[in-house]
Structure formats: structure tokens, C-alpha cells
Design a protein around this motif. Structure first.
Motif, PDB file in Angstrom:
ATOM      1  N   PHE A 117       0.978  -1.269  -0.001  1.00 29.60           N
ATOM      2  CA  PHE A 117       0.036   0.010  -0.010  1.00 29.60           C
ATOM      3  C   PHE A 117       1.005   1.268   0.081  1.00 29.60           C
ATOM      4  O   PHE A 117       1.642   1.489   0.939  1.00 29.60           O
ATOM      5  CB  PHE A 117      -0.897  -0.236   1.452  1.00 29.60           C
ATOM      6  CG  PHE A 117      -1.854   1.354   1.506  1.00 29.60           C
ATOM      7  CD1 PHE A 117      -2.852   1.396   0.442  1.00 29.60           C
ATOM      8  CD2 PHE A 117      -1.619   2.085   2.215  1.00 29.60           C
ATOM      9  CE1 PHE A 117      -3.815   2.430   0.538  1.00 29.60           C
ATOM     10  CE2 PHE A 117      -2.317   3.299   2.262  1.00 29.60           C
ATOM     11  CZ  PHE A 117      -3.421   3.567   1.458  1.00 29.60           C
ATOM     12  N   THR A 118       0.857   1.849  -0.992  1.00 25.99           N
ATOM     13  CA  THR A 118       1.769   3.097  -1.338  1.00 25.99           C
ATOM     14  C   THR A 118       3.196   2.845  -1.535  1.00 25.99           C
ATOM     15  O   THR A 118       3.848   2.172  -0.636  1.00 25.99           O
ATOM     16  CB  THR A 118       1.431   4.276  -0.355  1.00 25.99           C
ATOM     17  OG1 THR A 118       1.993   4.005   0.839  1.00 25.99           O
ATOM     18  CG2 THR A 118       0.143   4.430  -0.240  1.00 25.99           C
ATOM     19  N   GLY A 119       4.030   3.733  -2.500  1.00 21.38           N
ATOM     20  CA  GLY A 119       5.117   3.719  -2.555  1.00 21.38           C
ATOM     21  C   GLY A 119       6.106   4.170  -1.247  1.00 21.38           C
ATOM     22  O   GLY A 119       7.022   3.487  -0.719  1.00 21.38           O
ATOM     23  N   ARG A 120       5.441   5.228  -0.570  1.00 21.74           N
ATOM     24  CA  ARG A 120       6.092   5.507   0.657  1.00 21.74           C
ATOM     25  C   ARG A 120       6.312   4.464   1.676  1.00 21.74           C
ATOM     26  O   ARG A 120       7.195   4.811   2.414  1.00 21.74           O
ATOM     27  CB  ARG A 120       5.266   6.891   1.465  1.00 21.74           C
ATOM     28  CG  ARG A 120       5.368   7.920   0.434  1.00 21.74           C
ATOM     29  CD  ARG A 120       4.270   8.947   0.836  1.00 21.74           C
ATOM     30  NE  ARG A 120       3.065   8.880   0.381  1.00 21.74           N
ATOM     31  CZ  ARG A 120       2.065   9.533   0.435  1.00 21.74           C
ATOM     32  NH1 ARG A 120       2.038  10.601   1.313  1.00 21.74           N
ATOM     33  NH2 ARG A 120       0.709   9.169  -0.174  1.00 21.74           N
ATOM     34  N   ALA A 121       5.328   3.565   1.886  1.00 18.75           N
ATOM     35  CA  ALA A 121       5.410   2.822   2.922  1.00 18.75           C
ATOM     36  C   ALA A 121       5.976   1.402   2.142  1.00 18.75           C
ATOM     37  O   ALA A 121       5.999   0.542   2.941  1.00 18.75           O
ATOM     38  CB  ALA A 121       4.102   2.437   3.399  1.00 18.75           C
ATOM     39  N   GLY A 226      -6.552   4.470  -7.823  1.00 17.70           N
ATOM     40  CA  GLY A 226      -7.594   3.965  -8.512  1.00 17.70           C
ATOM     41  C   GLY A 226      -8.328   2.527  -7.931  1.00 17.70           C
ATOM     42  O   GLY A 226      -9.032   2.000  -8.405  1.00 17.70           O
ATOM     43  N   ALA A 227      -7.460   2.245  -6.983  1.00 20.61           N
ATOM     44  CA  ALA A 227      -7.803   0.918  -5.980  1.00 20.61           C
ATOM     45  C   ALA A 227      -9.295   0.971  -5.504  1.00 20.61           C
ATOM     46  O   ALA A 227      -9.817   2.199  -5.122  1.00 20.61           O
ATOM     47  CB  ALA A 227      -6.815   0.566  -4.886  1.00 20.61           C
ATOM     48  N   PRO A 228      -9.925  -0.180  -5.869  1.00 19.62           N
ATOM     49  CA  PRO A 228     -11.564   0.063  -5.409  1.00 19.62           C
ATOM     50  C   PRO A 228     -11.828   0.181  -3.836  1.00 19.62           C
ATOM     51  O   PRO A 228     -12.784   0.527  -3.572  1.00 19.62           O
ATOM     52  CB  PRO A 228     -12.012  -1.362  -5.912  1.00 19.62           C
ATOM     53  CG  PRO A 228     -10.711  -2.113  -5.984  1.00 19.62           C
ATOM     54  CD  PRO A 228      -9.759  -1.311  -6.420  1.00 19.62           C
ATOM     55  N   GLU A 229     -10.753  -0.120  -3.068  1.00 22.17           N
ATOM     56  CA  GLU A 229     -11.090   0.087  -1.514  1.00 22.17           C
ATOM     57  C   GLU A 229      -9.443   0.014  -1.122  1.00 22.17           C
ATOM     58  O   GLU A 229      -8.347  -0.562  -1.430  1.00 22.17           O
ATOM     59  CB  GLU A 229     -11.852  -1.144  -1.038  1.00 22.17           C
ATOM     60  CG  GLU A 229     -11.111  -2.584  -1.353  1.00 22.17           C
ATOM     61  CD  GLU A 229     -11.988  -3.778  -0.796  1.00 22.17           C
ATOM     62  OE1 GLU A 229     -13.173  -3.478  -0.295  1.00 22.17           O
ATOM     63  OE2 GLU A 229     -11.631  -4.901  -0.567  1.00 22.17           O
ATOM     64  N   VAL A 230      -9.396   0.613   0.343  1.00 19.45           N
ATOM     65  CA  VAL A 230      -8.411   0.519   1.142  1.00 19.45           C
ATOM     66  C   VAL A 230      -8.170  -0.809   1.581  1.00 19.45           C
ATOM     67  O   VAL A 230      -9.013  -1.396   2.421  1.00 19.45           O
ATOM     68  CB  VAL A 230      -8.552   1.673   1.968  1.00 19.45           C
ATOM     69  CG1 VAL A 230      -6.999   1.652   2.867  1.00 19.45           C
ATOM     70  CG2 VAL A 230      -8.741   2.959   1.529  1.00 19.45           C
TER      71      VAL A 230
END
Length: 340
Positions: A117-121, A226-230
Motif C-alpha cells: 500500500f503506497t510507495g512511501r510505505a 484507482g484501487a476500489p478499496e483501502v
């Protein structure tokens, strides 16, 4: 071991005593006087705190601690705090606003993972030396991410307009076929200069709310890339800062715009700004920024940062009108076996 000159420390904030943070620890000396240890927190357990000060390491027994808290990085140039902070120090500040679920240190590099989940993490933040020869460091990076089923990414911060974008490490990675992903600008502002909610009215029929945790309405309006959900990992990352706020704009009961504010000593961060397509160009993002700014001011955050894709001209214009200016840039280098 040595002590530094005593100075004022008024509170004890245990949650801020994170290894790697810049802290000040007031402690009692054997003669009954007090001293302050100011520097990077190297280790912390139930028995002692170990702080790297400018004069050497200081080991403070927990029983001797009078007060302790994290403090902002020191300035490296003239200017207001959001301008005077150095590139590496600001990167470390931002890392505390978006913490991964796993972290492994390789010298001064930080290897971070959070389920993708995200490049930062989910990237290796390359600051300073990895403590080993570069080929060995990259092997360790690739192994770390492959073992977790993740794409190996290296985050390369660099000054604005710097040739080579990432220096010797960037050139080395380019030579090994690592592609560029997500060129990004880091923008900063003085929090007091940012508009407040009273200056940014909402269109008729809309209202805003804020909460300390994201509810299903907020999560349903946030679609990272654009992911449908977290995903579950993402939900944990969103509440990983010392403190955060989740603001949203509602049209009736429907959430139509969202943003996240986060806090670390001296700094607020703004992330996850998103508006549903049919409500764009109505000033909702400006209102969200203002809501976070009010929240940050109430908590004493002197400076605020945010990150924006270099190619997102509309968002950059919005943030610049609000008072933000570019501080530095970064991009990711992605391993050649992964799509760029």
C-alpha cells in the motif's frame, strides 16, 4: 558519554520516543542537578534511553528521566522553519507521518514494507550511507522486498532541478536497469500562512466533518491509484502517525471529498486528498486544506508539508495558490524485473 547544556523541557511524551527521532531528554544527574540530552534516539527500552548528542552518546536511566519529547530537526539554512529544514531532515519528518508496518535499517537507509500500500510505505528510503558496499546494499533491498512478495523500490530524494536526480546512487541504479517511477514534488508552507475554513466557504448544501479515525464513508471515497478499496494494511498505515485527522465533505449523507492530516513535532502533513469526479472544480479540495490547516494550528504545528505528482499541474496550481512552495523532489527507482 557526556551531557549537553540544560535547557527547558516541560512534558513527557512517551509515544514520541521512537528510535530514530530527534528528541530532548531532561534527566537528573547524580549531584541532583539536571541536564538535557538533545539528539537522535538510538535505543529505548524499559530500563534506559540512549541518545546520540553532538558531544557523544548519552545513556539515561529511565528512573532519571524528568521529561522527554521529540523535537523538530534543526535548520540548515536561513529562512522560516519550513524553508530552513534540510532535505534529509524533511524526509525523516515525513516518514513519521506515513509509517510502514515493517521497517529494517540498513546503515542510514530505511527498508519499509506495508503489504504494497503506497510507495512511501513500501520502498527503501535511501538517505546517506547504507553502511555496506552499494552492490551488497541493493542485494539486501531486493531480498527484503522479494521475500515479502513486493516490487523492490528505492526512494531517491534530490534537490530541485538537480542533475542526475539522485546523484551517484541514481546513476548506479539507472545503469543496472532500474526504471524511474512517480516523480514527485515535496511542497511546504508556514501553517499560519494557510487559509482557514472560515476563508473557504463550501458550496450551498454541503457540509464538512472531521474525525480521529476514518469511517467507512471516508474510506469509500479514497481510492489510492484507482484501487476500489483501502486494504487492511492501508487502514493501519492511515492511522500510523502520532496523531491524525480525517476530514471530509458531505453532500447529504454521501462523502464527496476527503483528506488526511497528520502530526509530528513541529510539522503537519496533508495526504490522501481526493474529490469524487462530479464534485471537482467546486473548491472542495481548498476547503479540505483549510480544515487541516486549522487542525494543525490548534496543535502548534508551525510548518506543513504535502506531496504532489510532478505532472499534476492542476493540483500543483491549487497548492501554490494556497501558499505552498516546492522544497525538494523525489522519485522511485524500480527493479528491472517489475513494470515501470
Amino acid at each position: 558519554m557526556s551531557q549537553v547544556t540544560p535547557g527547558p523541557v516541560h512534558v513527557h511524551r512517551e509515544h514520541e520516543l521512537v528510535v530514530g527521532a530527534r528528541v530532548v531528554v531532561r534527566h537528573r544527574l547524580p549531584d541532583g542537578s539536571a541536564a538535557d540530552a538533545l539528539g537522535e534516539l538510538l535505543a529505548a527500552d524499559e530500563h534506559a534511553l540512549r541518545v546520540a548528542t553532538r558531544r557523544g552518546e548519552v545513556l539515561v536511566a529511565r528512573a532519571a528521566v524528568l521529561a522527554a519529547k521529540a523535537v523538530p530537526p534543526p535548520p540548515v539554512r536561513r529562512g522560516r522553519p519550513h524553508e530552513a529544514i534540510g532535505l534529509e531532515d524533511l524526509e525523516l519528518v515525513m516518514a513519521e507521518h506515513w509509517r510502514p508496518l515493517e521497517r529494517a535499517d540498513l546503515g542510514r537507509w530505511r527498508l519499509r514494507a506495508a503489504g504494497g500500500f503506497t510507495g512511501r510505505a513500501n520502498s527503501a528510503l535511501a538517505l546517506g550511507s547504507p553502511g555496506v558496499p552499494l552492490p551488497a546494499a541493493l542485494e539486501a533491498v531486493e531480498r527484503f522486498y522479494r521475500e515479502r512478495g513486493l516490487v523492490p523500490l528505492v526512494a531517491l530524494p534530490h534537490p530541485l532541478g538537480a542533475p542526475g536526480e539522485g546523484g551517484a546512487l541514481g546513476e548506479h541504479l539507472a545503469g543496472r536497469g532500474w526504471g524511474v517511477r512517480t516523480p514527485t514534488l515535496v511542497l511546504t508552507a508556514a501553517t499560519d500562512d494557510l487559509p482557514g475554513a472560515a476563508e473557504v466557504p463550501l458550496p450551498p448544501g454541503l457540509r464538512s466533518t472531521a474525525s480521529a479515525a476514518p469511517d467507512e464513508g471516508w474510506l469509500g471515497a479514497y481510492h489510492y491509484q484507482g484501487a476500489p478499496e483501502v486494504p487492511p494494511a492501508g487502514r493501519r498505515v492511515l492511522v500510523s502517525a502520532d496523531e491524525q485527522v480525517f476530514v471530509r465533505v458531505l453532500d447529504g449523507s454521501r462523502t464527496v471529498a476527503v483528506a488526511r492530516g497528520s502530526l509530528s513535532p513541529g510539522w503537519a502533513g496533508i495526504t490522501a486528498v481526493e474529490t469524487v469526479p462530479e464534485h471537482r472544480r467546486r473548491g472542495l479540495a481548498r476547503r479540505l486544506l483549510a480544515e487541516v490547516a486549522d487542525w494543525a494550528r490548534a496543535r502548534g504545528a508551525v510548518s506543513t508539508y504535502l506531496q504532489v505528482a510532478e505532472g499534476n499541474a492542476a493540483a500543483r496550481a491549487l497548492y501554490e495558490r494556497a501558499g505552498f512552495a516546492a522544497h525538494h523532489a523525489y522519485h522511485y527507482r524500480v527493479a528491472p524485473s517489475a513494470p515501470s
